[in-house]
Design an enzyme around this catalytic site. Structure first.
Site, PDB file in Angstrom:
ATOM      1  N   SER A   1     -13.659  53.921  81.399  1.00 29.99           N
ATOM      2  CA  SER A   1     -14.835  54.084  82.257  1.00 29.99           C
ATOM      3  C   SER A   1     -15.492  55.430  81.996  1.00 29.99           C
ATOM      4  O   SER A   1     -15.966  55.646  80.874  1.00 29.99           O
ATOM      5  CB  SER A   1     -14.404  53.927  83.708  1.00 29.99           C
ATOM      6  OG  SER A   1     -15.516  53.667  84.504  1.00 29.99           O
TER       7      SER A   1
ATOM      8  N   ASP B   1     -15.846  42.748  84.742  1.00 30.24           N
ATOM      9  CA  ASP B   1     -16.119  44.093  85.247  1.00 30.24           C
ATOM     10  C   ASP B   1     -17.498  44.139  85.914  1.00 30.24           C
ATOM     11  O   ASP B   1     -18.511  43.824  85.298  1.00 30.24           O
ATOM     12  CB  ASP B   1     -16.073  45.085  84.078  1.00 30.24           C
ATOM     13  CG  ASP B   1     -16.106  46.531  84.551  1.00 30.24           C
ATOM     14  OD1 ASP B   1     -15.764  47.417  83.753  1.00 30.24           O
ATOM     15  OD2 ASP B   1     -16.474  46.775  85.727  1.00 30.24           O
TER      16      ASP B   1
ATOM     17  N   HIS C   1     -12.729  45.955  86.197  1.00 28.48           N
ATOM     18  CA  HIS C   1     -12.910  47.315  85.708  1.00 28.48           C
ATOM     19  C   HIS C   1     -11.597  47.912  85.206  1.00 28.48           C
ATOM     20  O   HIS C   1     -11.525  48.411  84.101  1.00 28.48           O
ATOM     21  CB  HIS C   1     -13.537  48.158  86.818  1.00 28.48           C
ATOM     22  CG  HIS C   1     -14.077  49.459  86.374  1.00 28.48           C
ATOM     23  ND1 HIS C   1     -14.922  49.594  85.305  1.00 28.48           N
ATOM     24  CD2 HIS C   1     -13.887  50.716  86.850  1.00 28.48           C
ATOM     25  CE1 HIS C   1     -15.234  50.871  85.152  1.00 28.48           C
ATOM     26  NE2 HIS C   1     -14.619  51.561  86.068  1.00 28.48           N
TER      27      HIS C   1
END
Ligand SMILES: CSCC[C@H](NC=O)C(=O)N[C@@H](Cc1ccccc1)C(=O)O
Length: 718
Positions: free
Chosen positions: A573, A661, A693
């Site tokens: 991320s 996600d 995610h």
């Protein structure tokens, strides 16, 4: 360097190590402390996270230590979503998820006494509400009333049946708005495909939570219908004397933004009074208050208050609400920059249930203290804050506090998690607490060494406004040189406002046992170091954070036995964002790179992430619900995105995405994939179905690690 087949077997071994998911002291007071616990481990063969229960009996010895006199054998748990003991300890409520004969999902609310099931309610068949929410840390709640006659819980709203305009069976159902209520039980035409906003990543199927109350004697269920229309309730608890309920209400107007990992959402603590049939905000409706937890005598409750808007995660203010006086006071305020290694403020999303001492003065909560998870004892009257010692020098997190007995979980980068019990000492003596392990912890990994490194920015990197800020890394390495390949994995965390602590982490331990050292960098902007560190990064992402990570890596290479030609990098991320930046800004430094669900182009993501406010805030832009990513905003977002450096990238890149996600759309990685393919840079794109995610489905997480290990070793010089 270990062969892939050896690492597969190592993974199989370490993945079995269980971790406590919760542990609570039974309230049925007896001669010994009975501790019920639930553990979770990764079952590779079943490709599932399997839970089992364990119960301990512990007797207090003279010097406030505990001796464990009984430990049950592990008992596998099936389908328990909730397991909540009543205040007296005589009853237990269990919410169980079952697959029905037609493969439909069913939920049963079970009420047990010490020997049998008293109620077994197939709640979804009653069509009073939708699915009962699980324990998501925000909306999910299951609470016994003080009288033990009622159980409150949160479930999805029951929507009227959606029928087609063309369905003949209900031809009589009119579209006329005035008739809507009368026809509700038959259904409403034209609603079949209307989008229902969700609360984003990790909250699939959660659109509009409602508060439900079950009469445990009659089995009747009622839905509280005077919750304000603009809020979604969570963290629901009973008010004193069961006079109503108190809850966190998250504002969902004008539209929902992702709530997980985000404490900056507009929310207030509300009191729904049964008798007056009113529902009033007890805190500023325009603020970001959450998580009321009442004292044992119900005289007050503590709650957390954050900055509404701004960074998604940051230091919170701990407040106390006096129920009689109807007023709030600040117990622990937000800390900008702590003195030296002083109290950095409170960093928690929620306050644990039952966190109060019996004297109704002190609370025991988890928080962060720079790179460590800690337990704080906070006196809500004197405002004194005491950090409790950990048992193993690593992390310690509170599980449950009852009758001045604390259950906590401890771990360290080389020590898997284990449970401890301790008696809360008298006021002012808290630091002298004695911890007693409830279980002999899984073996310490003696072949892993760890330490916390402190980094000070060089003169040219000092923040103009926050010029005293330093930052840290958690550094782990193989204990003996023969095992070490002198290779280094640089591992920046995501968020960016999160933190690596000194807990046991599977991937880090695996890298280390496979011969790598690992540098987990808590760059400026991480939480746990004061709010000034968090705010120092706003508008500086892609620069300050990148340089902090690179400086930490170069420092470790110069001080530790690391081969500078054997450095790789990986992150998820925002950590993937930093990984992409680092291989673009330092193109010959890293031999291989892996990004998990990385932010690649902030500009193109702003319209598709569940937290579009993040894109503006992290780029130093103001965000309002009506904000548009116009040409100027897009240009600023582009200027902070790693994709701009793609022409410089030489490092082979592997991209790993979770197809579900909602936080960072998979197309972000595809933008980098195409750009690298077009430039003939080695790139590999792995897409995991049924992952969001975090890529944590057991088989996906296992496959990801082996692929990462192979990607690194394929490109490292042998
Ligand atoms: C628009 S997505 C921005 C990146 C994302 N930030 C917030 O969700 C991120 O980096 N996620 C982290 C998860 C995380 C975020 C905040 C606190 C703890 C964890 C990640 O996936 O590593």
């Amino acid at each position: 360097m270990k062969k892939v087949a050896e690492v597969v077997e190592l993974y199989r071994k370490l993945a079995r190590i269980p971790q406590p998911s919760w542990a609570r002291i039974s309230k049925s007071l007896g001669s010994c402390a009975v501790v019920n616990s639930v553990w979770t481990y990764r079952d590779l063969e079943r490709a599932d996270k399997v839970q089992f229960a364990k119960t301990y009996c512990a007797n207090k010895t003279s010097e406030a230590k505990y001796e464990v006199t009984f430990t049950s054998r592990p008992q596998e748990l099936a389908n328990e979503q909730w397991n909540v003991e009543s205040p007296s300890g005589n009853l237990r409520a269990i919410v169980r998820k079952i697959t029905g004969k037609k493969n439909e999902e069913k939920q049963f609310v079970e009420i047990w006494n010490g020997s049998q099931k008293l109620q077994n309610i197939d709640v979804l068949s009653l069509e009073k509400h939708g699915k009962i929410y699980d324990n998501d840390g925000y909306f999910g709640s299951v609470e016994w009333s003080h009288s033990e006659g009622h159980l409150l819980y949160v479930a999805e709203l029951k929507y009227p049946k959606a029928i087609s305009f063309f369905e003949k069976k209900h031809a009589d159902v009119k579209e006329d708005e005035t008739k809507k209520d009368e026809t509700k039980e038959k259904g409403v035409k034209g609603e079949e495909y209307v989008m229902k906003e969700e609360w984003g990543e990790g909250m699939v199927g959660k659109h509009h939570p409602v508060i439900c109350i079950l009469d445990v004697d009659t089995g009747d269920i009622r839905i509280l219908d005077n919750v304000p229309d603009h809020v979604s309730p969570g963290h629901v608890v009973w008010a004193p004397d069961d006079s109503g309920v108190v809850f966190t209400g998250w504002c969902h107007e004008p539209y929902r933004l992702g709530v997980i990992y985000c404490i900056n959402r507009q929310s207030a603590v509300y009191y729904l009074d049964f008798q007056k049939a009113t529902c009033e905000a007890l805190t500023d409706p325009d603020g970001a208050a959450r998580c009321p937890v009442f004292s044992p005598d119900d005289s007050s409750f503590v709650f957390l208050q954050s900055n509404r808007k701004g960074p998604h995660n940051h230091c919170s203010c701990l407040c106390k609400y006096d129920w009689q006086k109807k007023e709030s006071t600040v117990v622990c305020d937000i800390v900008g920059t702590p003195k030296q290694n002083g109290f950095p403020g409170v960093y928690e999303v929620t306050i644990p249930r039952d966190c109060w001492s019996t004297d109704n003065k002190r609370i025991v909560i988890g928080s962060l203290w720079r790179s460590q998870a800690v337990i704080l004892v906070i006196n809500t009257e004197t405002k004194a804050v005491i950090r409790l010692p950990s048992d193993c020098g690593g992390d310690i997190s509170v599980c449950h506090v009852w009758n001045d007995v604390i259950i906590a979980t401890c771990s360290a980068p080389n020590q898997p998690h284990y449970l401890v019990i301790g008696q809360l000492p008298a006021e002012g003596q808290e630091f002298n607490i004695q911890w007693s392990p409830l279980d002999s912890p899984s073996a310490l990994f003696g072949d892993i060494l760890w330490k916390i490194l402190v980094h000070r920015p060089t003169k040219e990197r000092i923040h103009p406004k926050y010029d005293t800020l330093d930052y840290e890394s958690v550094f782990i390495k193989p204990s003996n040189a023969e095992q070490s390949s002198r290779s280094l994995v640089v591992f920046p965390h995501g968020g960016p406002h999160s933190v690596f602590t000194t807990e046991f982490m599977l991937y880090a331990a695996l890298f280390c046992q496979s011969g790598f050292s690992v540098l987990m960098v808590n760059y400026r902007g991480s939480v746990g170091f004061g709010n000034d560190s968090v705010f120092s990064l706003l508008g500086n992402v892609g620069d300050q954070d990148v340089k902090d990570v690179q400086a930490a890596a170069e420092e470790v290479i110069s001080k530790e036995d690391i081969d500078p030609n054997k450095v790789v990098i990986w992150g998820g991320s925002h950590g993937g964002f930093l990984t992409a930046h680092l291989i673009g800004q330092y193109p010959s430094f890293y031999k291989a790179a892996v990004c998990r669900n990385p932010v690649i182009n902030i500009a193109s993501m702003s319209g598709s992430t569940d937290i579009c406010d993040w894109n503006f805030t992290e780029c130093g832009l103001e965000f309002e619900y009506k904000s548009l990513a116009d040409g100027n905003s897009m240009s600023i977002m582009w200027s902070k995105s790693p994709l701009q450096y793609v022409d410089k990238i030489q490092t082979p890149v592997m991209l790993m995405i979770g197809l579900d996600d909602r936080r960072v759309p998979p197309k972000q990685s595809y933008e980098l994939y195409k750009a690298l393919k077009a430039r003939k840079v080695p790139v590999r794109y792995i897409a995991y179905p049924d992952n969001g995610h975090p890529i944590v489905k057991v088989d996906s997480e296992a496959d990801a690690f082996i692929n990462i290990y192979k990607w690194f070793t394929d490109y490292l010089p042998q």
